[in-house]
Scaffold this motif. Structure first.
Motif, PDB file in Angstrom:
ATOM      1  N   VAL A 159       0.860  -1.181   0.000  1.00 57.17           N
ATOM      2  CA  VAL A 159       0.000   0.000   0.000  1.00 57.17           C
ATOM      3  C   VAL A 159       0.897   1.232   0.000  1.00 57.17           C
ATOM      4  O   VAL A 159       1.831   1.321   0.802  1.00 57.17           O
ATOM      5  CB  VAL A 159      -0.915   0.028   1.248  1.00 57.17           C
ATOM      6  CG1 VAL A 159      -1.887   1.192   1.170  1.00 57.17           C
ATOM      7  CG2 VAL A 159      -1.667  -1.288   1.408  1.00 57.17           C
ATOM      8  N   GLU A 161       2.311   4.687   0.878  1.00 57.60           N
ATOM      9  CA  GLU A 161       2.261   5.417   2.145  1.00 57.60           C
ATOM     10  C   GLU A 161       1.360   6.643   2.067  1.00 57.60           C
ATOM     11  O   GLU A 161       0.744   7.032   3.070  1.00 57.60           O
ATOM     12  CB  GLU A 161       3.673   5.847   2.559  1.00 57.60           C
ATOM     13  CG  GLU A 161       4.604   4.703   2.922  1.00 57.60           C
ATOM     14  CD  GLU A 161       4.299   4.086   4.285  1.00 57.60           C
ATOM     15  OE1 GLU A 161       3.480   4.656   5.038  1.00 57.60           O
ATOM     16  OE2 GLU A 161       4.880   3.031   4.594  1.00 57.60           O
ATOM     17  N   LEU A 164      -2.333   6.290   3.345  1.00 59.89           N
ATOM     18  CA  LEU A 164      -2.559   5.818   4.720  1.00 59.89           C
ATOM     19  C   LEU A 164      -2.811   6.990   5.658  1.00 59.89           C
ATOM     20  O   LEU A 164      -2.123   8.013   5.599  1.00 59.89           O
ATOM     21  CB  LEU A 164      -1.358   5.023   5.214  1.00 59.89           C
ATOM     22  CG  LEU A 164      -1.005   3.754   4.439  1.00 59.89           C
ATOM     23  CD1 LEU A 164       0.270   3.130   4.998  1.00 59.89           C
ATOM     24  CD2 LEU A 164      -2.157   2.754   4.483  1.00 59.89           C
ATOM     25  N   GLU A 166      -3.438   7.324   9.860  1.00 58.72           N
ATOM     26  CA  GLU A 166      -3.425   6.588  11.126  1.00 58.72           C
ATOM     27  C   GLU A 166      -3.241   5.095  10.876  1.00 58.72           C
ATOM     28  O   GLU A 166      -3.929   4.247  11.455  1.00 58.72           O
ATOM     29  CB  GLU A 166      -4.695   6.866  11.936  1.00 58.72           C
ATOM     30  CG  GLU A 166      -4.820   8.317  12.367  1.00 58.72           C
ATOM     31  CD  GLU A 166      -6.079   8.594  13.168  1.00 58.72           C
ATOM     32  OE1 GLU A 166      -6.915   7.671  13.308  1.00 58.72           O
ATOM     33  OE2 GLU A 166      -6.228   9.722  13.652  1.00 58.72           O
ATOM     34  N   ASP A 167      -2.335   4.778   9.950  1.00 60.51           N
ATOM     35  CA  ASP A 167      -1.922   3.412   9.656  1.00 60.51           C
ATOM     36  C   ASP A 167      -3.017   2.561   9.012  1.00 60.51           C
ATOM     37  O   ASP A 167      -2.947   1.336   9.034  1.00 60.51           O
ATOM     38  CB  ASP A 167      -1.407   2.718  10.925  1.00 60.51           C
ATOM     39  CG  ASP A 167      -0.373   1.644  10.601  1.00 60.51           C
ATOM     40  OD1 ASP A 167       0.405   1.848   9.648  1.00 60.51           O
ATOM     41  OD2 ASP A 167      -0.362   0.606  11.272  1.00 60.51           O
ATOM     42  N   ARG A 168      -4.018   3.223   8.408  1.00 59.10           N
ATOM     43  CA  ARG A 168      -5.053   2.499   7.677  1.00 59.10           C
ATOM     44  C   ARG A 168      -5.283   3.180   6.330  1.00 59.10           C
ATOM     45  O   ARG A 168      -5.163   4.400   6.223  1.00 59.10           O
ATOM     46  CB  ARG A 168      -6.374   2.471   8.450  1.00 59.10           C
ATOM     47  CG  ARG A 168      -6.293   1.743   9.774  1.00 59.10           C
ATOM     48  CD  ARG A 168      -7.663   1.467  10.343  1.00 59.10           C
ATOM     49  NE  ARG A 168      -8.388   0.499   9.521  1.00 59.10           N
ATOM     50  CZ  ARG A 168      -9.549  -0.041   9.878  1.00 59.10           C
ATOM     51  NH1 ARG A 168     -10.116   0.320  11.015  1.00 59.10           N
ATOM     52  NH2 ARG A 168     -10.153  -0.911   9.108  1.00 59.10           N
ATOM     53  N   PRO A 169      -5.636   2.399   5.296  1.00 59.28           N
ATOM     54  CA  PRO A 169      -5.965   3.024   4.019  1.00 59.28           C
ATOM     55  C   PRO A 169      -7.194   3.930   4.170  1.00 59.28           C
ATOM     56  O   PRO A 169      -8.194   3.525   4.766  1.00 59.28           O
ATOM     57  CB  PRO A 169      -6.277   1.840   3.098  1.00 59.28           C
ATOM     58  CG  PRO A 169      -5.637   0.656   3.755  1.00 59.28           C
ATOM     59  CD  PRO A 169      -5.693   0.929   5.223  1.00 59.28           C
ATOM     60  N   ALA A 170      -7.100   5.146   3.663  1.00 57.05           N
ATOM     61  CA  ALA A 170      -8.207   6.104   3.733  1.00 57.05           C
ATOM     62  C   ALA A 170      -8.973   6.063   2.419  1.00 57.05           C
ATOM     63  O   ALA A 170      -8.394   6.217   1.345  1.00 57.05           O
ATOM     64  CB  ALA A 170      -7.680   7.512   3.992  1.00 57.05           C
ATOM     65  N   ARG A 193     -20.372   6.396   8.632  1.00 56.65           N
ATOM     66  CA  ARG A 193     -19.960   5.629   9.810  1.00 56.65           C
ATOM     67  C   ARG A 193     -21.179   5.213  10.630  1.00 56.65           C
ATOM     68  O   ARG A 193     -21.971   6.060  11.035  1.00 56.65           O
ATOM     69  CB  ARG A 193     -19.005   6.438  10.684  1.00 56.65           C
ATOM     70  CG  ARG A 193     -17.656   6.673  10.040  1.00 56.65           C
ATOM     71  CD  ARG A 193     -16.727   7.398  10.995  1.00 56.65           C
ATOM     72  NE  ARG A 193     -15.442   7.690  10.367  1.00 56.65           N
ATOM     73  CZ  ARG A 193     -14.424   6.851  10.327  1.00 56.65           C
ATOM     74  NH1 ARG A 193     -14.544   5.658  10.888  1.00 56.65           N
ATOM     75  NH2 ARG A 193     -13.296   7.194   9.745  1.00 56.65           N
TER      76      ARG A 193
END
Length: 198
Positions: A159, A161, A164, A166-170, A193
């Motif tokens: 993935v 960088e 990302l 907060e260490d998750r894919p947006a 959400r």
């Protein structure tokens, strides 16, 4: 209560019903596996497949379906490897162009000037501009009528960088496209959400 409306009733086994068209118009949106493979002779192939999903979490397995005996399927049979490249919004035209019927000895990435680079663990390359790639080795295949379900054990996920947060894919940075019915494509979705119930 709204009054009931009439419904069209279709028998997919009827020769008068185009089941493929109805299913692809209704089962939407469908994520796209932009699959890169190599033939036994080392010729590249890059083609989008919209029958694609996760099949298993542990071990990590993804699946795509080849409708008909296409180059992608022949290459996976011959080599046992493939890469799923995510199709983001900037890649719409390139992914669509790669769906054309090219001769077996023509590499779509070369023909369409789509930059590729070496993958981490498998021989087929990944698409440079794709925000994420899933490298797979063949787990198994299931023949179903005119189609073949290909299950691949995931050996690496890459993935970029810059997508990302907060260490998750947006999702807003991935900008994933989907396939809808006919010649329609789905643009990146607007996320909502909702907390899962306990």
């Amino acid at each position: 209560m709204p009054s009931p409306t009439s419904r069209r009733v279709l028998d997919p086994a009827s020769p008068d019903v185009d089941a493929y068209r109805w299913l692809t118009d209704l089962v939407v949106p469908r994520p796209i596996a932009w699959v890169s493979t190599l033939s036994a002779e080392g010729i590249g192939n890059l083609a989008p497949h919209s029958f694609f999903t996760v099949a298993c979490a542990r071990p990590a397995i993804v699946q795509f379906t080849s409708v008909g005996d296409k180059d992608t399927l022949r290459n996976v049979r011959a080599t046992g490897e493939f890469v799923v490249n995510l199709v983001s919004r900037p890649l719409l035209e390139a992914a669509n162009a790669s769906s054309a019927s090219y001769p077996h000895d023509v590499d779509e990435a070369d023909e369409l000037e789509i930059a590729v680079e070496p993958s981490e663990c498998v021989a087929p390359p990944r698409v440079v501009a794709s925000p994420a790639s899933i490298e797979c080795v063949l787990h198994s295949m299931i023949g179903l009528g005119d189609s073949t379900v290909v299950l691949g054990r995931v050996v690496r996920i890459t993935v970029r960088e810059d997508v990302l947060v907060e260490d998750r894919p947006a999702i807003a940075l991935l900008e994933p496209l989907s396939r809808l019915g006919g010649s329609e494509w789905g643009l990146p979705p607007e996320p909502v959400r909702v907390r899962r119930p306990r």
